[in-house]
Write an enzyme that holds these catalytic residues in place. Structure first.
Site, PDB file in Angstrom:
ATOM      1  N   LYS A 216       0.828  -1.212   0.000  1.00 23.37           N
ATOM      2  CA  LYS A 216       0.000   0.000   0.000  1.00 23.37           C
ATOM      3  C   LYS A 216       0.872   1.276   0.000  1.00 23.37           C
ATOM      4  O   LYS A 216       2.096   1.182   0.027  1.00 23.37           O
ATOM      5  CB  LYS A 216      -0.968  -0.051   1.187  1.00 23.37           C
ATOM      6  CG  LYS A 216      -1.909  -1.287   1.126  1.00 23.37           C
ATOM      7  CD  LYS A 216      -2.902  -1.250  -0.021  1.00 23.37           C
ATOM      8  CE  LYS A 216      -3.517  -2.575  -0.423  1.00 23.37           C
ATOM      9  NZ  LYS A 216      -4.465  -3.181   0.478  1.00 23.37           N
TER      10      LYS A 216
HETATM   11  C1  LIG Z   1      -5.575  -4.234   0.706  1.00 26.63           C
HETATM   12  C2  LIG Z   1      -7.034  -4.037   0.736  1.00 26.63           C
HETATM   13  C3  LIG Z   1      -7.847  -4.441   1.808  1.00 26.63           C
HETATM   14  C4  LIG Z   1      -7.374  -5.371   2.891  1.00 26.63           C
HETATM   15  O1  LIG Z   1      -6.272  -4.951   3.548  1.00 26.63           O
HETATM   16  P1  LIG Z   1      -5.303  -6.025   4.285  1.00 26.63           P
HETATM   17  O2  LIG Z   1      -4.372  -5.144   5.042  1.00 26.63           O
HETATM   18  O3  LIG Z   1      -4.643  -6.826   3.221  1.00 26.63           O
HETATM   19  O4  LIG Z   1      -6.157  -6.852   5.181  1.00 26.63           O
HETATM   20  C5  LIG Z   1      -9.173  -4.066   1.828  1.00 26.63           C
HETATM   21  N1  LIG Z   1      -9.701  -3.342   0.831  1.00 26.63           N
HETATM   22  C6  LIG Z   1      -8.977  -2.958  -0.234  1.00 26.63           C
HETATM   23  C7  LIG Z   1      -9.637  -2.147  -1.287  1.00 26.63           C
HETATM   24  C8  LIG Z   1      -7.629  -3.306  -0.322  1.00 26.63           C
HETATM   25  O5  LIG Z   1      -6.917  -2.931  -1.401  1.00 26.63           O
END
Ligand SMILES: *Cc1c(COP(=O)(O)O)cnc(C)c1O
Length: 407
Positions: free
Chosen positions: A193
């Site tokens: 992210k």
């Molecule tokens: C990455 C992601 C999540 C989940 O996050 P994690 O940290 O992997 O549990 C939820 N929603 C979206 C849109 C994502 O890209």
């Protein structure tokens, strides 16, 4: 295909595309030397929570161990009754959907705008029933949903709006951070992210009662500091560790620069792609600022023979990693939702007395033509803060050549 000299692109899976360095190590060392690795007693997670809330312009937020945990805390704070419905998008991470089921509600899928890949007020409105309890909007790839009409609809129907900002740090809508526009905002700090602690997440709400409920939910609902504390309701341990908090503090110090870099390089690619027939740059939401978690190319199969798959294959052959069709199929066609693999053999919460007076939930691809179109046409390019002009110009050249060869 004519071979331009290959360039090695930075990857968010390792140091080549991430910004971890002496700052993170220094914060980690402080935590390790303190001997306190748990946020209940430590100071790193608290510092991160304070600074991240400030960064968003909000009074408080809560750090959690993942984006999934963030969405879980948000849904739990809304506290649906078994069998209530929560409207969301079919183009998202499963981590944004399973928490709905864990909190005994049923995910219902609104279609997306095929050009922005985001849900809209019009597609959400079609899915509202007397059992609708909340709306989740996902700012996909870092481009904001068109929030004004969504918020107006939600206000009219008295429904809370949860914003999934996992892909949208630094994404703005009419000058404001996404995650602060609706009722609750959720972020992920997973490896890939905008900023990362490997795994991690954040939730934020302007309403102190909701914030309090999320803090309780993420800590076994134990009323720390209350005169007669107890475990007030069903809740897991979703506390972030001080090790994650330390890295988060350091990453937050770099966040604005990392976002600015992503935007600058994405805009460079957009400019370079002008005039390439059959391949369109991301369509930006009016009033929005895209913070480019990824760079989704939109392929016109009437121009590009073989469409997204053929273009994707050519890009990969030239060394530009990409993901044609993104998640491949809408979320509701995944096994868990298609076969309702939830709690034992119960098919709960889809079935049971709490749904006795309701029509059955049907997931039908025919109801989401925008989603089918969006997934068929998109080729997602990875993106991160280490892309530089040389990388971008090379990618643009590869795309231009591939598009010309397939036209
Ligand atoms: C990455 C992601 C999540 C989940 O996050 P994690 O940290 O992997 O549990 C939820 N929603 C979206 C849109 C994502 O890209």
């Amino acid at each position: 295909m004519s071979k331009s000299p290959s360039v090695s692109l930075p990857s968010d899976a390792n140091a080549s595309g991430r910004s971890f360095g002496t700052e993170e190590i220094a914060e980690l060392e402080k935590v390790i030397r303190s001997g306190t690795l748990n946020c209940t007693r430590g100071t790193a997670v608290k510092a991160f929570e304070e600074r991240f809330a400030k960064w968003l312009g909000m009074p408080a937020c809560r750090a959690v161990p993942s984006g999934t945990a963030a969405v879980h805390a948000a849904v739990a704070a809304i506290d649906p009754e078994p069998g209530d419905e929560i409207i969301t998008t079919p183009i998202t991470d499963m981590g944004a959907i399973t928490p709905i089921l864990y909190q005994t509600a049923i995910p219902v899928f609104a279609d997306v705008d095929p050009e922005t890949y985001n849900v809209t007020a019009a597609t959400i409105a079609k899915k509202i029933t007397r059992r609708t309890k909340a709306i989740i909007v996902t700012h996909l790839f870092g481009n904001p949903c068109d929030m004004d009409p969504i918020l107006a609809l939600a206000a009219e129907k008295r429904l809370p709006v949860i914003e999934d900002c996992a892909q949208a740090f630094g994404c703005l809508y009419k000058g404001k951070h996404v995650g602060t526009l609706g009722t609750i905002g959720c972020f992920s700090l997973q490896q890939g992210k905008h900023m990362s602690t490997g795994e991690g997440g954040m939730v934020v709400a302007g309403d102190p009662a909701l914030m309090r409920r999320m803090v309780l939910f993420t800590d076994k609902a134990w009323g720390y500091g209350d005169p007669n504390p107890d475990h007030y309701f069903l809740a897991p341990n979703y506390r972030m560790t001080e090790l994650q908090g330390a890295v988060a503090v350091a990453q937050l110090g770099k966040l604005d620069r990392m976002i600015a870099r992503r935007i600058e390089m994405a805009e460079r690619l957009t400019a370079a792609l002008a005039g390439v027939r059959g391949v369109a740059a991301p369509k930006l939401t009016p009033g929005g600022r895209d913070s480019y978690w990824k760079y989704p190319l939109r392929v016109d199969p009437a121009v590009i023979q073989g469409g997204a798959d053929a273009l994707g294959a050519k890009l990969k052959a030239a060394g530009v990693f990409c993901v044609p069709r993104y998640i491949q199929k809408p979320a509701f066609e995944c096994q868990i939702l298609r076969d309702r693999v939830t709690f034992g053999k119960s098919k709960f919460p889809f079935e049971g007395p709490h749904r006795a007076d309701e029509p059955p939930i049907v997931y039908d691809r025919a109801e989401t033509p925008g989603t089918t179109d969006a997934l068929a046409r998109v080729v997602v390019l990875p993106w991160n803060e280490r892309y530089d002009p040389e990388h971008v110009d090379w990618i643009a050249g590869v795309i231009r050549t591939a598009a010309a060869e397939l036209a």
